[in-house]
Design a protein around this motif. Structure first.
Motif, PDB file in Angstrom:
ATOM      1  N   LYS A 128       0.836  -1.206   0.000  1.00  9.12           N
ATOM      2  CA  LYS A 128       0.000   0.000   0.000  1.00  9.12           C
ATOM      3  C   LYS A 128       0.870   1.255   0.000  1.00  9.12           C
ATOM      4  O   LYS A 128       2.009   1.225   0.456  1.00  9.12           O
ATOM      5  N   VAL A 129       0.292   2.355  -0.493  1.00 10.37           N
ATOM      6  CA  VAL A 129       0.994   3.642  -0.459  1.00 10.37           C
ATOM      7  C   VAL A 129       1.343   3.947   0.988  1.00 10.37           C
ATOM      8  O   VAL A 129       0.561   3.708   1.907  1.00 10.37           O
ATOM      9  N   ARG A 130       2.538   4.468   1.186  1.00 16.08           N
ATOM     10  CA  ARG A 130       3.021   4.778   2.528  1.00 16.08           C
ATOM     11  C   ARG A 130       3.208   6.277   2.681  1.00 16.08           C
ATOM     12  O   ARG A 130       3.691   6.952   1.767  1.00 16.08           O
ATOM     13  N   ALA A 131       2.837   6.783   3.833  1.00 17.62           N
ATOM     14  CA  ALA A 131       3.033   8.201   4.129  1.00 17.62           C
ATOM     15  C   ALA A 131       4.520   8.510   4.180  1.00 17.62           C
ATOM     16  O   ALA A 131       5.335   7.679   4.593  1.00 17.62           O
ATOM     17  N   LEU A 132       4.877   9.716   3.743  1.00 17.27           N
ATOM     18  CA  LEU A 132       6.273  10.167   3.781  1.00 17.27           C
ATOM     19  C   LEU A 132       6.465  11.118   4.955  1.00 17.27           C
ATOM     20  O   LEU A 132       5.593  11.939   5.246  1.00 17.27           O
TER      21      LEU A 132
END
Length: 178
Positions: free
Chosen positions: A79-83
């Protein structure tokens, strides 16, 4: 004091030892489960900024607006991960343990020469630059340069999925060597 008939320890000692062993096993199991769940929800990913002078270009806006929220790697869903702040511009990451990172708006990679070995993946030309534990793949035939850093542990699925997005959203252009 031992049982006079068999020489075994008293019953209370056996019961206490068994209870302690069970309690220790339960504590280890609970610790393992809580560690697994906390690593599954990793916090924001800190990334080192790299020069991306064209990060605000229309090509990057188009590409990043179309990337999937999930990538498949070796059968696992990433899944997309927060930066973490400050996040580099025009950058997206997927996964927790060995994240994949897509950066857009980069300068032309110096490894792109007329004799460089390119790979065509789903109608997109890529230049692979191997690194330690990961390779960075540069899109070299579109209006902007983008780079997908893929850990060696990942399969080919993410590169194929990003190629599909690039091919659908950015028109091919002749290679530029200067």
């Amino acid at each position: 004091m031992p049982d006079s008939d068999t020489g075994a320890p008293p019953r209370v000692v056996l019961v206490t030892a068994t209870a302690l062993a069970v309690a220790l096993a339960v504590a280890v199991a609970v610790f393992a489960l809580t560690q697994r769940s906390s690593s599954d929800t990793a916090g924001p990913l800190p990334l080192v900024p790299v020069p991306a002078p064209f990060a605000g270009s229309p090509g990057c806006t188009t590409l990043l607006g179309a990337v999937p929220t999930e990538l498949t790697s070796n059968g696992a869903s990433l899944k997309v991960r927060a930066l973490a702040d400050p996040a580099p511009p025009a950058t997206v990451a997927w996964g927790t343990d060995d994240p994949l990172v897509l950066r857009c708006g980069l300068n032309r990679p110096p490894e792109l020469t007329p004799t460089a070995a390119l790979r065509l993946v789903n109608k997109v030309q890529w230049l692979q630059v191997p690194g330690e534990g990961a390779s960075t793949w540069y899109v070299v035939d579109r209006e902007v340069y983008a780079a997908l850093t893929v850990p060696d542990s990942a399969g080919t699925g993410p590169l194929q999925q990003i190629s599909d997005t690039v091919a659908a959203k950015l028109a091919p252009q002749p290679l530029r060597f200067s």
